[in-house]
Design an enzyme around this catalytic site. Sequence first.
Site, PDB file in Angstrom:
ATOM      1  N   ASP A   1       0.869  -1.169   0.000  1.00  0.00           N
ATOM      2  CA  ASP A   1       0.000   0.000   0.000  1.00  0.00           C
ATOM      3  C   ASP A   1       0.909   1.223   0.000  1.00  0.00           C
ATOM      4  O   ASP A   1       2.049   1.149   0.486  1.00  0.00           O
ATOM      5  CB  ASP A   1      -0.882  -0.030   1.256  1.00  0.00           C
ATOM      6  CG  ASP A   1      -1.633   1.270   1.448  1.00  0.00           C
ATOM      7  OD1 ASP A   1      -2.337   1.697   0.516  1.00  0.00           O
ATOM      8  OD2 ASP A   1      -1.497   1.874   2.525  1.00  0.00           O
ATOM      9  N   LYS A   2       0.446   2.345  -0.538  1.00  0.00           N
ATOM     10  CA  LYS A   2       1.304   3.535  -0.585  1.00  0.00           C
ATOM     11  C   LYS A   2       1.239   4.343   0.708  1.00  0.00           C
ATOM     12  O   LYS A   2       2.206   4.428   1.463  1.00  0.00           O
ATOM     13  CB  LYS A   2       0.933   4.452  -1.760  1.00  0.00           C
ATOM     14  CG  LYS A   2       1.844   5.690  -1.851  1.00  0.00           C
ATOM     15  CD  LYS A   2       1.412   6.627  -2.953  1.00  0.00           C
ATOM     16  CE  LYS A   2       0.217   7.481  -2.570  1.00  0.00           C
ATOM     17  NZ  LYS A   2       0.559   8.507  -1.542  1.00  0.00           N
ATOM     18  N   THR A   3       0.085   4.922   0.980  1.00  0.00           N
ATOM     19  CA  THR A   3      -0.031   5.880   2.068  1.00  0.00           C
ATOM     20  C   THR A   3       0.128   5.210   3.430  1.00  0.00           C
ATOM     21  O   THR A   3      -0.611   4.293   3.775  1.00  0.00           O
ATOM     22  CB  THR A   3      -1.387   6.607   2.015  1.00  0.00           C
ATOM     23  OG1 THR A   3      -1.552   7.164   0.713  1.00  0.00           O
ATOM     24  CG2 THR A   3      -1.468   7.690   3.067  1.00  0.00           C
TER      25      THR A   3
ATOM     26  N   THR B   1      -2.483   1.897  -4.792  1.00  0.00           N
ATOM     27  CA  THR B   1      -2.837   3.182  -4.206  1.00  0.00           C
ATOM     28  C   THR B   1      -4.133   3.719  -4.801  1.00  0.00           C
ATOM     29  O   THR B   1      -4.453   3.448  -5.965  1.00  0.00           O
ATOM     30  CB  THR B   1      -1.710   4.221  -4.409  1.00  0.00           C
ATOM     31  OG1 THR B   1      -2.101   5.469  -3.827  1.00  0.00           O
ATOM     32  CG2 THR B   1      -1.406   4.430  -5.889  1.00  0.00           C
ATOM     33  N   GLY B   2      -4.835   4.458  -4.006  1.00  0.00           N
ATOM     34  CA  GLY B   2      -6.028   5.142  -4.487  1.00  0.00           C
ATOM     35  C   GLY B   2      -5.699   6.473  -5.116  1.00  0.00           C
ATOM     36  O   GLY B   2      -6.577   7.133  -5.694  1.00  0.00           O
TER      37      GLY B   2
ATOM     38  N   LYS C   1      -9.061  -3.529  -4.085  1.00  0.00           N
ATOM     39  CA  LYS C   1      -7.688  -3.933  -3.770  1.00  0.00           C
ATOM     40  C   LYS C   1      -7.510  -5.448  -3.748  1.00  0.00           C
ATOM     41  O   LYS C   1      -6.516  -5.978  -4.254  1.00  0.00           O
ATOM     42  CB  LYS C   1      -7.247  -3.324  -2.434  1.00  0.00           C
ATOM     43  CG  LYS C   1      -6.978  -1.819  -2.508  1.00  0.00           C
ATOM     44  CD  LYS C   1      -6.312  -1.290  -1.254  1.00  0.00           C
ATOM     45  CE  LYS C   1      -5.908   0.167  -1.435  1.00  0.00           C
ATOM     46  NZ  LYS C   1      -5.197   0.702  -0.254  1.00  0.00           N
TER      47      LYS C   1
ATOM     48  N   ASP D   1      -1.652  -0.858   5.964  1.00  0.00           N
ATOM     49  CA  ASP D   1      -1.848  -0.344   7.319  1.00  0.00           C
ATOM     50  C   ASP D   1      -3.264   0.145   7.599  1.00  0.00           C
ATOM     51  O   ASP D   1      -3.582   0.488   8.735  1.00  0.00           O
ATOM     52  CB  ASP D   1      -0.868   0.798   7.592  1.00  0.00           C
ATOM     53  CG  ASP D   1      -1.268   2.081   6.868  1.00  0.00           C
ATOM     54  OD1 ASP D   1      -1.822   1.993   5.750  1.00  0.00           O
ATOM     55  OD2 ASP D   1      -1.044   3.175   7.423  1.00  0.00           O
TER      56      ASP D   1
ATOM     57  N   ASP E   1      -7.159  -1.837   3.572  1.00  0.00           N
ATOM     58  CA  ASP E   1      -6.198  -2.853   3.150  1.00  0.00           C
ATOM     59  C   ASP E   1      -6.577  -4.243   3.647  1.00  0.00           C
ATOM     60  O   ASP E   1      -6.010  -5.244   3.188  1.00  0.00           O
ATOM     61  CB  ASP E   1      -4.793  -2.516   3.679  1.00  0.00           C
ATOM     62  CG  ASP E   1      -4.260  -1.209   3.113  1.00  0.00           C
ATOM     63  OD1 ASP E   1      -4.499  -0.958   1.920  1.00  0.00           O
ATOM     64  OD2 ASP E   1      -3.622  -0.445   3.858  1.00  0.00           O
TER      65      ASP E   1
END
Length: 650
Positions: free
Chosen positions: A345-347, A495-496, A523, A541, A545
Site C-alpha cells: 500500500d502507498k499511504t 494506491t487510491g 484492492k 496499514d 487494506d
Amino acid sequence: MHGSHGYMMEDYRRRFIVSMILTVPILILSSTIQSLLGFTLVFPGSDLVLLGLATVVYLYGGWPFLKGVVREIRSRLPGMMTLIAVAITVAYGFSASVALGVVSGDAFFWELATLIDIMLLGHWLEMRSVLGTSRALEQLVMIMPSYAHLLREGGATEEVPVERLVPGDRVLVKPGEKVPVDGIVAEGRSSVNESMLTGESQPVEKKGGDTVTGGSTNGEGSLVVEVTKIGKDTYLSQVIELVRKAQESRSRAQDLANRAALLLTLIALSVGAITFFGWFLLGESLDFAIERMATVMVIACPHALGLAVPLVVAVSTTLAAKSGLLIRDRQAFERAKDLQVIVFDKTGTLTRGIFGVTDILPFGAWEEDEMLRRAASLEAHSEHPIARGIMRSAEERNSDLIPPEHFRAIPGKGVEGALQGILTRVVSPGYLEEAGIPIQDQRVEKVASQGKTVVFVLQERTVIGALALADIIRDESREAISRLNAMGIRSMMLTGDNQFVARWVAEDLGLADYFAGVLPHEKSGKIREVQGQYRVGMVGDGINDAPALVQADLGIAIGAGTDVAVESADIVLVRSDPRDVADIIALSKKTYSKMVQNLLWATGYNSFAIPLAAGVASGCGIILTPAFGAALMSISTVIVAINAQTLKLT
C-alpha cells in the site's frame, strides 16, 4: 498458567525434572556406563533397584507418550507419539526381561531413561513456544506500572491501581516514569522512549494530540495523558496475544516431523519383525533374535527428532519478536520464503502518511534552507494543511523562524506578511496567473507532473522559488525495495491516488509495477490478479487494506496501522518499517532451512544404523551394539541443538 497449553507445559516440565533426577542413579547403576567410565558398582538387588527406577521413569515420564499413542491410533494418524511409545515400550519390556532373567543380553534402561528425558524436553520446549510470549515480551509485562497518578478536579492527583482507570480519565506522567496505559497527550510536551516496544532507540517527541503507549518511558517533561485503552485492549496486551496465537498455530515443518515419525514407526515395526523372524529362522537363539529386534526398534526412534522442530521454532519466534516481527500464523510465516512479489500500500506504508515538502526549488542565488525558512515563518500563523506540511519540514531542519509583521491570509490563494521589512508571500499557481507573473521552469513542470502540490515564495513581485509538497516517501522504503530486489522479489504498489502521484513514487523507489486509482473494495481483486502469476505478499496499514491482506498468500500489517488491518494480517511489523518485510522473508528462509537440516540430521543416521542394528553385517563381524547406537543418537541430538542455536548467528 491458564488453559490446556499452560497445564500441558507444566506437566511436561514436572515429568522432565522427575525423570532427569531418576536418570542419574539409572546411569550410575547401568553396566554399560560403568564399563565406559571404568568403574564398578554392584550390590545385592542392584538389578532390581535399576528395574524399579526405570519402571517409574517409564510409567511417569513416558505416560504422555503412552497416552498419545492411543489418541493417534484412534485417529488413524500415527506419528511422533507412536514412534516414541513403541521405542520406550520395547526398550522397557526387553530390559525388564533381562533384569528378571527371562532373556539374556544387555539391558536398555539407561537408553530408555535418556530417550524419555530428551522427548519430554522437546515437548516442553514446544509447549513453551505454543503457550506464550518471548522473554522480551514477558519482561515488558513485568515492567508495566501497577499504579497511575489520576488527575482529579482542581488539579489534585490520586495514586490509583491501573486497573481502576477507565477511558476518558486523565493521568499525570512525571519525568522518568513509565506511561501506565495507552492514551493521547492532553497537555505537556516531552520525549518518550519506546525502545522496549519497537526496538527504536531514538526517543520520540510527544506533544498535545500525539498517542502514547503503555510501557514506554517518559523523558524530561511532564505529560497529562487521556486514557483511551485499558486492559486487554492496550497495545502491549494485543502484542502478547498476537505472539500467543502465532505460537499456537501449527508449523508445517512440525507436520513434516510427524510424517518422518510415521515413516520411522513403519520402518521400526517392519524391520524389527523381519529381524526377529530372520535370525530365529536362521537358527540363532531366541535371546539373540529378541536383542537384535529390540535394538532396531529403539535405535529407530532418534532422540533428536523430538527436538528438531521445537528448538528452531523457539529460537526463531524469540528472534522475530525481539526484532519487532510479530508472527500471528506460523504456516504463513513459513510461506514467506516462497514469495515472488510484495505488493505495498502507498499511504502510511511506503510513505509517511503526512503532507510535507518533497522538493525545494530556489530561483537565483537563494539557498534552500533560507527559502524554506521564510515560507515557514509566514505559514506558522496558518492552519491550512499546506502550512502544516511546510512547518513540519522546517522543524525537521531546525529552521530559526522570522516573526512576521502585518500577517494576513489571501483567501484561496495563500498568505502574506512582512519579513524583516520585506513583503513576502507564499501563494498558489492561481495567484501568479491572476497577478500576471509568468513562471517557466522545467523543475516546476516536472514536480507538477508528478501530482505534487506546488506553491511559490515571492518577495514583493519577484518569485524567489517554489516548494513542492506531497505525502513524503519514507527513507526506509528505498532500502526496503533495494533489499527485496537483491533477493529476487518484485515490488509493486497499490494506491487510491492518481496516476501522476503513483508514477512518481514508483519511479522514485524503483518499483516493478504499480496500480493507481484503486478503490478500497478493488484492492483484493488486484491481489487476485497478481496471484494469477506469482505468490504474493501484501503490506498495508489501513482498514481498506484488510481484504487485500486476507486475500494475499501472506498479509503483513504495519504496526502503526488500524486494528482491523492488524487483525487481518499474518504478520505485524511493530516498528512500521518497510525494511522489516525483507527481514521477515530472510528469517523465514533461514528458519525453514534450519528445520529441514535438523530433520535430516535427526533421521539421517537411521539409513545405516538400522541395518547394522539388524545385523546385516554380522558376517563381517560388525554388529551395532545398543551402546554404540545410543552414542550415535546422542551425537545427532547435540548437532540438532547446536544447529538450532546457529540461527541467531545467521
